[in-house]
Design a protein around this motif. Structure first.
Motif, short mmCIF file in Angstrom:
data_model
loop_
_atom_site.label_atom_id
_atom_site.label_comp_id
_atom_site.label_asym_id
_atom_site.label_seq_id
_atom_site.Cartn_x
_atom_site.Cartn_y
_atom_site.Cartn_z
N ILE A 22 0.83 -1.20 0.00
CA ILE A 22 0.00 0.00 0.00
C ILE A 22 0.87 1.25 0.00
CG2 ILE A 22 -1.70 1.33 1.31
CD1 ILE A 22 -2.87 -1.14 -0.06
N ALA A 23 1.84 1.29 0.88
CA ALA A 23 2.74 2.45 0.93
C ALA A 23 3.64 2.47 -0.30
CB ALA A 23 3.59 2.38 2.20
N ARG A 80 0.41 7.30 -6.61
CA ARG A 80 0.29 5.85 -6.52
C ARG A 80 0.39 5.34 -5.08
NH1 ARG A 80 -2.40 6.42 -9.89
NH2 ARG A 80 -2.02 6.30 -12.15
N SER A 81 -0.10 6.15 -4.15
CA SER A 81 -0.25 5.74 -2.75
C SER A 81 -1.75 5.58 -2.49
CB SER A 81 0.36 6.78 -1.81
OG SER A 81 1.75 6.87 -1.98
N PRO A 82 -2.30 4.39 -2.69
CA PRO A 82 -3.76 4.23 -2.70
C PRO A 82 -4.47 4.71 -1.44
CG PRO A 82 -2.69 2.24 -3.51
CD PRO A 82 -1.61 3.12 -2.98
N ALA A 83 -3.84 4.57 -0.29
CA ALA A 83 -4.51 4.97 0.95
C ALA A 83 -4.82 6.47 0.96
CB ALA A 83 -3.66 4.60 2.16
N LEU A 84 -4.07 7.25 0.21
CA LEU A 84 -4.31 8.69 0.15
C LEU A 84 -5.54 9.04 -0.68
CD1 LEU A 84 -0.68 10.07 -0.37
CD2 LEU A 84 -1.94 9.79 1.77
N HIS A 85 -6.07 8.07 -1.42
CA HIS A 85 -7.16 8.37 -2.36
C HIS A 85 -8.46 7.66 -2.00
CE1 HIS A 85 -4.13 10.34 -4.78
NE2 HIS A 85 -3.37 9.25 -4.67
N VAL A 86 -8.51 7.10 -0.81
CA VAL A 86 -9.76 6.50 -0.34
C VAL A 86 -10.78 7.62 -0.12
CG1 VAL A 86 -10.87 5.30 1.59
CG2 VAL A 86 -8.67 4.50 0.70
N PRO A 99 1.82 -3.17 8.52
CA PRO A 99 1.30 -1.80 8.52
C PRO A 99 0.78 -1.32 7.17
CG PRO A 99 3.26 -1.91 9.88
CD PRO A 99 3.15 -3.24 9.18
N ASN A 100 1.17 -2.00 6.08
CA ASN A 100 0.59 -1.65 4.78
C ASN A 100 -0.92 -1.82 4.81
OD1 ASN A 100 2.64 -1.16 2.31
ND2 ASN A 100 3.62 -2.46 3.84
N SER A 101 -1.38 -2.96 5.31
CA SER A 101 -2.83 -3.18 5.41
C SER A 101 -3.46 -2.21 6.41
CB SER A 101 -3.12 -4.62 5.82
OG SER A 101 -2.94 -5.50 4.72
N ALA A 102 -2.73 -1.92 7.48
CA ALA A 102 -3.26 -0.99 8.48
C ALA A 102 -3.48 0.40 7.89
CB ALA A 102 -2.32 -0.92 9.68
N LEU A 103 -2.57 0.82 7.00
CA LEU A 103 -2.72 2.13 6.35
C LEU A 103 -4.04 2.20 5.59
CD1 LEU A 103 0.86 2.76 4.90
CD2 LEU A 103 -0.31 4.18 6.59
N PRO A 114 8.55 4.19 5.55
CA PRO A 114 9.32 3.01 5.92
C PRO A 114 8.64 1.67 5.60
CG PRO A 114 8.13 3.80 7.83
CD PRO A 114 7.79 4.75 6.71
N HIS A 115 7.41 1.68 5.12
CA HIS A 115 6.67 0.42 5.02
C HIS A 115 6.57 -0.15 3.61
CE1 HIS A 115 5.77 0.78 9.20
NE2 HIS A 115 5.00 1.82 9.05
#
Length: 326
Positions: A218-219, A246-252, A273-277, A223-224
């Motif tokens: 995801i990141a 291309r940081s998908p968590a930023l576009h939810v 932590p990728n899934s946690a993000l 660091p992840h």
């Protein structure tokens, strides 16, 4: 009746019990599905759907060449993006677009392709396994290339839904590792125009109904992140804008589909932590999300170890899809 407890005897008994408990490192080794080797027979006989009629967007001057050192099951040299179709004996009327991983350097079509198709078709799903173009193989705008193929694949599945007796409104996406990053990008950037329309299929919605992200990247930065995946997708020394793109968590946002996440806590390649993000971003946006963290499994376990809880995720994913498909 009052029972008098002899504390010394109780402690001694407890000690005996503890000494009889097997040590954790004596547990049976995880039965992780095989990912290497030749192309599976079911792959070579599966019907193929080409994504692009003519050269794909941003085609290089010379076609990519397949690796001479990797096992055939790790597909490289992808000049012709395609889907292989796996149909169930008894259809439930739903489909899953499956996106294998491979650090954006290859497409792992056994453990994250044919194995997954076998399990999901047994549950009634029609499965389309995507072989997407690899961004480091000379394509223009490398950071858009996998997303071009994922959007196009989703639209083609919907355009051909009637011929496969599936409901176009309930098509889900399922991605693994770097393929999880691509699936996350698809559900958060389905409306981003990354290629010029080719035909009537490109008028259809590319947003899946639901998503499954299995040990996803995801990141896109430290660091992840997974360094090789990020560098291959974004290129060396990408700028902050490209990383953010291309940081998908930023576009939810409020339109992001319900998402199911799976990660092993002992994954050292793509840490949990990728899934946690992504989970945190979904919660912040008020979107449906379900996350399963498993004690063990490492990275790249595909359908999961047969002798550990992580091997139960396909059944959990099926339940999640059925809940959200109605």
């Amino acid at each position: 009746m009052h029972w008098q407890v002899n504390r010394r005897q109780m402690l001694l008994a407890s000690g005996v019990l503890l000494m009889n408990v097997p040590a954790l490192d004596a547990r049976e080794a995880l039965q992780i599905p095989q990912g290497t080797g030749p192309l599976p027979p079911e792959w070579t006989t599966a019907p193929s759907i080409a994504l692009w009629d003519g050269p794909p967007p941003g085609a290089p001057a010379s076609a990519p060449v397949r690796s001479a050192t990797l096992d055939p099951v790790f597909i490289t040299g992808v000049a012709r993006a395609e889907m292989r179709v796996f149909r169930p004996e008894k259809s439930n009327g739903r489909a899953v677009l499956t996106i294998p991983g491979g650090a954006y350097n290859f497409v792992s079509i056994r453990n994250e392709g044919t194995d997954v198709a076998r399990v999901l078709t047994a549950l009634g799903y029609t499965v389309f396994v995507l072989v997407y173009r690899l961004p480091g193989e000379g394509w223009a705008e490398r950071w858009n290339v996998p997303l071009q193929d994922a959007q196009r694949a989703m639209r083609i599945v919907r355009a051909r839904a009637q011929s496969y007796a599936i409901d176009p409104a309930t098509v889900a996406v399922l991605g693994f590792s770097a393929g999880g990053h691509l699936a996350a990008s698809l559900i958060t950037a389905s409306e981003e125009q990354v290629y010029a329309p080719r035909d009537v299929a490109d008028s259809l919605d590319a947003r899946p109904m639901c998503a499954g992200l299995i040990y996803p990247v995801i990141a896109a930065s430290a660091p992840h992140t997974h360094g090789l995946s990020a560098e291959t997708l974004l290129g060396p020394s990408p700028g902050a804008d490209r990383i953010a793109l291309r940081s998908p968590a930023l576009h939810v946002d409020a339109a992001t589909p319900p998402t199911f996440l799976v990660h092993a806590l002992d994954d050292t390649a793509v840490p949990y932590p990728n899934s946690a993000l992504f989970m945190d971003a979904m919660l912040a946006a008020g979107r449906p999300v379900e996350t399963h963290y498993f004690e063990e499994g490492g990275h790249g376990f595909g359908i999961g170890p047969a002798n550990a809880p992580a091997g139960q995720w396909p059944a959990l994913f099926d339940a999640f899809l059925r809940r959200h498909a109605g």
